[in-house]
Enzyme design. Structure first.
Site, mmCIF file in Angstrom:
data_model
loop_
_atom_site.group_PDB
_atom_site.id
_atom_site.type_symbol
_atom_site.label_atom_id
_atom_site.label_comp_id
_atom_site.label_asym_id
_atom_site.label_seq_id
_atom_site.Cartn_x
_atom_site.Cartn_y
_atom_site.Cartn_z
ATOM 1 N N SER A 156 46.908 46.392 39.693
ATOM 2 C CA SER A 156 46.964 44.928 39.844
ATOM 3 C C SER A 156 48.223 44.470 40.582
ATOM 4 O O SER A 156 48.864 43.481 40.212
ATOM 5 C CB SER A 156 46.879 44.234 38.476
ATOM 6 O OG SER A 156 46.337 42.945 38.592
ATOM 7 N N SER B 39 44.001 37.611 37.513
ATOM 8 C CA SER B 39 43.853 38.709 38.474
ATOM 9 C C SER B 39 42.426 39.194 38.696
ATOM 10 O O SER B 39 42.208 40.053 39.554
ATOM 11 C CB SER B 39 44.716 39.898 38.044
ATOM 12 O OG SER B 39 46.072 39.649 38.328
ATOM 13 N N LYS C 232 41.249 39.263 42.232
ATOM 14 C CA LYS C 232 41.475 40.360 43.172
ATOM 15 C C LYS C 232 40.183 41.037 43.628
ATOM 16 O O LYS C 232 40.146 41.648 44.699
ATOM 17 C CB LYS C 232 42.430 41.393 42.549
ATOM 18 C CG LYS C 232 43.855 40.881 42.359
ATOM 19 C CD LYS C 232 44.739 41.961 41.736
ATOM 20 C CE LYS C 232 46.215 41.585 41.750
ATOM 21 N NZ LYS C 232 46.591 40.614 40.723
#
Length: 212
Positions: A76, A18, A21
């Site tokens: 997230s 993640s 992102k």
């Protein structure tokens, strides 16, 4: 400054999970108006495999780009990346091409992304050095700096979807005073985890006016 102070295997290709992102957030800020509303499609919501973090956004629910960024970077929420990708590029493949183009512009020569959220894919990889370049660039945007240092975000009531206030919490223990990982100079950035990637972290701190 971009100077490397300490490194270990900084050009080793690994799965970024993640931390991906951050690049998606950069592109969203550069391509979209923060106040504009985006509507979640079925394909964006259904793209998230079981076991991955999400914000419980409903198909057809409309949220501002700013709200989506808060959910994306603090909690997230994986589906947000797909909402951004569809809005900006029409589909995930085109958006991944845009991500790779942007990464190259930033000097990332050992990186290849296939999706906007970091959901595991063997062809989705980066390096510590490349992710540091992305993080450094992200810090030019005050909206990112403000969001990443928050420990929670509350989404207002959504009457149309019969949704009460929804509060989302950070997974970044460097920001949590009660945590053994609390770091008083820490200003956030992004945590990540998948089983193939393991635990990942992009960290940002400020001490004596030195941003690191």
């Amino acid at each position: 400054t971009g100077k490397v102070l300490l490194q270990k295997d900084m050009n080793l290709q690994l799965y970024p999970a993640s931390t991906t992102k951050i690049l998606t957030a950069i592109i969203a800020i550069e391509k979209l108006d923060l106040t504009s509303k985006l509507t979640a499609s079925r394909s964006a919501i259904m793209a998230i495999p079981s076991g991955y973090s999400n914000a419980g956004i409903k198909v057809g629910e409309s949220l501002s780009v700013n709200d989506l960024l808060e959910m994306f970077l603090i909690h997230s929420a994986n589906e947000v990346g797909y909402i951004f990708a569809e809005e900006i590029s029409g589909n995930i493949e085109n958006f991944a091409n845009l991500m790779n183009q942007k990464a190259l512009e930033l000097g990332c020569t050992n990186t290849h992304f296939t999706n906007p959220s970091g959901i595991h894919d063997v062809n989705h990889y980066s390096t510590a050095y490349d992710m540091a370049l992305i993080g450094k660039y992200a810090m030019k945007y005050d909206v990112i700096k403000e969001i990443i240092k928050k420990t929670k975000y509350t989404l207002p009531v959504n009457v149309a979807f019969n949704k009460p206030e929804r509060t989302y919490y950070t997974t970044n223990e460097m920001l949590l005073t009660g945590s053994g990982n609390y770091y008083k100079y820490g200003k956030g950035l992004k945590t990540a985890f998948t089983t193939p990637a393991g635990y990942c972290l992009m960290a940002y701190a400020e001490k004596k006016d030195i941003p690191l």
